[in-house]
Design a protein around this motif. Structure first.
Motif, short mmCIF file in Angstrom:
data_model
loop_
_atom_site.label_atom_id
_atom_site.label_comp_id
_atom_site.label_asym_id
_atom_site.label_seq_id
_atom_site.Cartn_x
_atom_site.Cartn_y
_atom_site.Cartn_z
N MET A 1 16.99 -1.86 12.30
CA MET A 1 15.61 -1.40 12.34
C MET A 1 14.69 -2.62 12.29
O MET A 1 14.80 -3.46 11.42
CB MET A 1 15.36 -0.48 11.12
N ASN A 3 10.94 -4.45 11.90
CA ASN A 3 9.77 -4.20 11.06
C ASN A 3 8.63 -5.12 11.44
O ASN A 3 8.84 -6.23 11.89
CB ASN A 3 10.11 -4.42 9.58
N GLU A 109 7.85 0.26 11.61
CA GLU A 109 9.30 0.23 11.68
C GLU A 109 9.72 0.78 13.03
O GLU A 109 9.09 1.69 13.55
CB GLU A 109 9.93 1.12 10.60
N THR A 111 12.94 2.57 14.43
CA THR A 111 14.20 3.16 13.99
C THR A 111 15.33 2.76 14.94
O THR A 111 15.09 2.23 16.03
CB THR A 111 14.09 4.69 13.93
N ASP A 112 16.55 3.03 14.54
CA ASP A 112 17.71 2.67 15.35
C ASP A 112 17.68 3.36 16.72
O ASP A 112 18.20 2.82 17.69
CB ASP A 112 19.01 3.03 14.62
N ASP A 113 17.02 4.52 16.80
CA ASP A 113 16.93 5.20 18.10
C ASP A 113 15.66 4.84 18.87
O ASP A 113 15.29 5.49 19.84
CB ASP A 113 17.06 6.72 17.94
N GLU A 115 12.41 4.80 17.88
CA GLU A 115 11.15 5.45 17.52
C GLU A 115 10.30 4.49 16.68
O GLU A 115 10.79 3.84 15.76
CB GLU A 115 11.44 6.72 16.72
N LYS A 134 3.45 8.58 14.17
CA LYS A 134 4.28 8.27 15.34
C LYS A 134 3.74 9.03 16.53
O LYS A 134 2.97 9.98 16.39
CB LYS A 134 5.75 8.63 15.08
N LYS A 145 7.88 10.41 4.13
CA LYS A 145 9.21 9.99 3.69
C LYS A 145 9.13 9.61 2.21
O LYS A 145 8.12 9.10 1.75
CB LYS A 145 9.68 8.77 4.47
#
Length: 147
Positions: A1, A3, A109, A111-113, A115, A134, A145
């Motif tokens: 991820m 940042n 951030e 994300t791993d996918d 986003e 987002k 979160k």
């Protein structure tokens, strides 16, 4: 991820980063330095370094915009006081947006996918949570979160 930090964005767009002197402000607005000093004395424009007497005045881009807008309104018949009030009112939404964006922004951030989540900091009603923004199908969506 991946940042990004608050300093990344604020460093790029900080409102006090770009400054000019009174001579440049005069040239840009067509308002004499003497008149600008009078506007300052009246409290309509404020140099960035107002708490440093004896030093040359320097102005932020916000004051450049304000002085230019006031000059334009004066040319259309507004009084100085009315021009300053009108400009303050017109600038209010932009100032609010600036604060919403820069006071709340804490980074991003990825994300791993892939986003992109924009971290808007602590979620006020529940300090144990963070608010993220987002883009989903061209629309801004929010996500909460736990920290």
């Amino acid at each position: 991820m991946a940042n990004g930090t608050r300093a990344d964005l604020v460093g790029l767009f900080h409102k006090d980063q770009l400054t000019i002197g009174i001579s440049e402000l005069s040239r840009m607005t067509g308002v004499s330095p003497r008149q600008l000093r009078y506007w300052q004395k009246k409290g309509y424009i404020i140099p960035k370094n107002e708490d440093e007497p004896g030093k040359p005045r320097i102005y932020t881009m916000r004051m450049v915009i304000k002085a230019a807008a006031m000059s334009n309104l004066l040319q259309t018949g507004y009084t100085l006081k009315a021009a300053a009030a009108q400009v303050d009112e017109r600038m209010r939404p932009a100032q609010t947006m600036y604060h919403v964006i820069f006071d709340r922004y804490e980074g991003f951030e990825v994300t791993d996918d892939g986003e992109l989540l924009v971290n808007l900091g602590t979620f006020d009603p529940d300090p144990s949570q963070q608010l993220f923004a987002k883009m989903v199908n061209g629309e801004v969506k929010f996500e909460i979160k736990h920290k």
